[in-house]
Scaffold this active site. Sequence first.
Site, PDB file in Angstrom:
ATOM      1  N   ASP A  65      -0.366   4.047   0.519  1.00 48.72           N
ATOM      2  CA  ASP A  65      -1.126   5.717   1.320  1.00 48.72           C
ATOM      3  C   ASP A  65       0.218   5.658   2.826  1.00 48.72           C
ATOM      4  O   ASP A  65      -0.054   4.388   3.202  1.00 48.72           O
ATOM      5  CB  ASP A  65      -2.658   4.793   1.904  1.00 48.72           C
ATOM      6  CG  ASP A  65      -3.052   4.006   1.897  1.00 48.72           C
ATOM      7  OD1 ASP A  65      -2.555   2.996   1.650  1.00 48.72           O
ATOM      8  OD2 ASP A  65      -4.327   4.181   2.886  1.00 48.72           O
TER       9      ASP A  65
ATOM     10  N   GLU B 176       4.628  -5.881   4.391  1.00 47.05           N
ATOM     11  CA  GLU B 176       4.089  -5.017   6.007  1.00 47.05           C
ATOM     12  C   GLU B 176       5.114  -4.793   6.944  1.00 47.05           C
ATOM     13  O   GLU B 176       5.448  -5.814   6.794  1.00 47.05           O
ATOM     14  CB  GLU B 176       3.021  -5.682   6.219  1.00 47.05           C
ATOM     15  CG  GLU B 176       1.416  -4.692   5.592  1.00 47.05           C
ATOM     16  CD  GLU B 176       0.840  -3.090   5.926  1.00 47.05           C
ATOM     17  OE1 GLU B 176       1.567  -2.645   6.835  1.00 47.05           O
ATOM     18  OE2 GLU B 176       0.138  -3.167   5.750  1.00 47.05           O
TER      19      GLU B 176
ATOM     20  N   ASP C 138       5.587   1.913   7.403  1.00 47.27           N
ATOM     21  CA  ASP C 138       4.283   1.694   7.212  1.00 47.27           C
ATOM     22  C   ASP C 138       4.162   2.372   6.026  1.00 47.27           C
ATOM     23  O   ASP C 138       3.090   3.673   5.860  1.00 47.27           O
ATOM     24  CB  ASP C 138       3.715   1.751   8.443  1.00 47.27           C
ATOM     25  CG  ASP C 138       1.838   0.935   8.231  1.00 47.27           C
ATOM     26  OD1 ASP C 138       1.838   0.674   6.577  1.00 47.27           O
ATOM     27  OD2 ASP C 138       1.074   1.268   8.642  1.00 47.27           O
TER      28      ASP C 138
ATOM     29  N   GLU D  99      -5.015   1.853   4.458  1.00 46.26           N
ATOM     30  CA  GLU D  99      -5.297   2.914   6.345  1.00 46.26           C
ATOM     31  C   GLU D  99      -6.737   2.186   6.515  1.00 46.26           C
ATOM     32  O   GLU D  99      -6.733   2.287   7.652  1.00 46.26           O
ATOM     33  CB  GLU D  99      -4.380   3.731   5.650  1.00 46.26           C
ATOM     34  CG  GLU D  99      -2.418   3.479   6.130  1.00 46.26           C
ATOM     35  CD  GLU D  99      -2.431   2.646   7.485  1.00 46.26           C
ATOM     36  OE1 GLU D  99      -2.907   2.393   8.115  1.00 46.26           O
ATOM     37  OE2 GLU D  99      -0.688   2.283   7.079  1.00 46.26           O
TER      38      GLU D  99
ATOM     39  N   HIS E 169       1.120  -1.222  -0.184  1.00 48.09           N
ATOM     40  CA  HIS E 169       0.034   0.133  -0.345  1.00 48.09           C
ATOM     41  C   HIS E 169       0.282   1.529  -0.117  1.00 48.09           C
ATOM     42  O   HIS E 169       2.126   1.702   0.534  1.00 48.09           O
ATOM     43  CB  HIS E 169      -1.141   0.065   1.122  1.00 48.09           C
ATOM     44  CG  HIS E 169      -0.129   0.565   2.531  1.00 48.09           C
ATOM     45  ND1 HIS E 169       0.220   2.074   3.129  1.00 48.09           N
ATOM     46  CD2 HIS E 169      -0.566  -0.818   3.520  1.00 48.09           C
ATOM     47  CE1 HIS E 169       0.479   0.816   4.520  1.00 48.09           C
ATOM     48  NE2 HIS E 169      -0.225  -0.221   4.773  1.00 48.09           N
TER      49      HIS E 169
HETATM   50 ZN    ZN Z   1       0.592  -0.929   6.798  1.00 48.64          ZN
END
Ligand code: ZN
Length: 388
Positions: free
Chosen positions: A113, A203, A145, A180, A111
Amino acid sequence: MTEPSGPAARVWRSRLLDYLDGHAADMVADLADLVQVPSISGTPEENAIQGVLTERLAGAGLDVDAWPIAMAETLAAEDFPGMEVDRAEAWGTVGRLPGTGDGASLMLNAHVDVVPPGDLDPWGDQVPFCGTVGADAVYGRGACDMKAGLVAALWTVRACAALGVPLRGDLILATVIGEEDGGLGTYAMLRRGWRADACVIPEPTSLDIAPGSSGALTFRLTVRWDLPIPIELGTIAAGDWASSVPGLLTSHGRMGVAIGEDVAAARRALEDTVAEASAADPWLRENPVEVQWQGGQFAPGLTDADAVIIGTVGRAHAAVSGRPQAMWGTPYGSDLRLMTNMGSVPTVHYGPGDARLAHAPRESAPIGELLTAARALTLITLQHCGVR
Ligand SMILES: [Zn+2]
């Protein structure tokens, strides 16, 4: 077995690892660069970074599928997992390095974001989106993250593309928005039809392997007030003026859901508890607390312990790192459950960075783990997709 077998695989293995070692400084620079894009969920920068990655994937020679997500239609879908910020526009990006078609496909899903920086005080003199490169780590919101994992995945596909590795199965990199706040990006990517035989989400796990994730359901409690002769509590969160009677009290909350727990049953348990508490109070009996489920709805997800990808990740990690690898399920929700539940794709988390630093002030990602993750993801690719 600690490495892809066969003479061809061994040659490609060492060429790929050499390539990554030769580009270590570029990987760190890439991470610093991407951290400087403040791609907070729901902001224009969330789409802007998708544009940047689309160009990079195309530049690396991948087939790129970049599409505007049809928001009204997607949000109206019955199984839509929820969203907590407004988005007028949202983009999906998937890069594919085609294999020869006779091997298993692998998806790397990252991801783009990040959560907002929060209160600036704990950041001290650090600017949240600085992307500062220190001796051992890259700093800034999103470094851990999960832009370090994103960069490790990006360089895995870059290395395979640049060297022309004849993979048997497709190697796919999906960069997704909206993780998120519910998982819009992965949801839309799966709805578009993208699948793979296995998936690794890099992650932050400190390079441990996490084949499951807990759920998290966001809810709102509402108490309607209608008091003729009130004792005012003008400073409670519900009020907006000291001499006004608050007409409404709302409370937002988040409830964890254990791996294996049924989401509907978990919701019912909270609703029943709130109803019982309301029934036990004379005033609340007449003005019962309303429970609404809104925002991100993260069901738990789990990949079977005997899934092939779990062994593949474990062996690849052992081949490039001396650190023993633990296995656990994440205590937070992630896109893993969309991949496993909706996509039926065996999926694990495996990535650089300490999850405890995610969403925290002075977030950072260790450079050593970034480079190790890129090496491991590359070996996972060779083993899983196979090579001619
Ligand atoms: Zn994450």
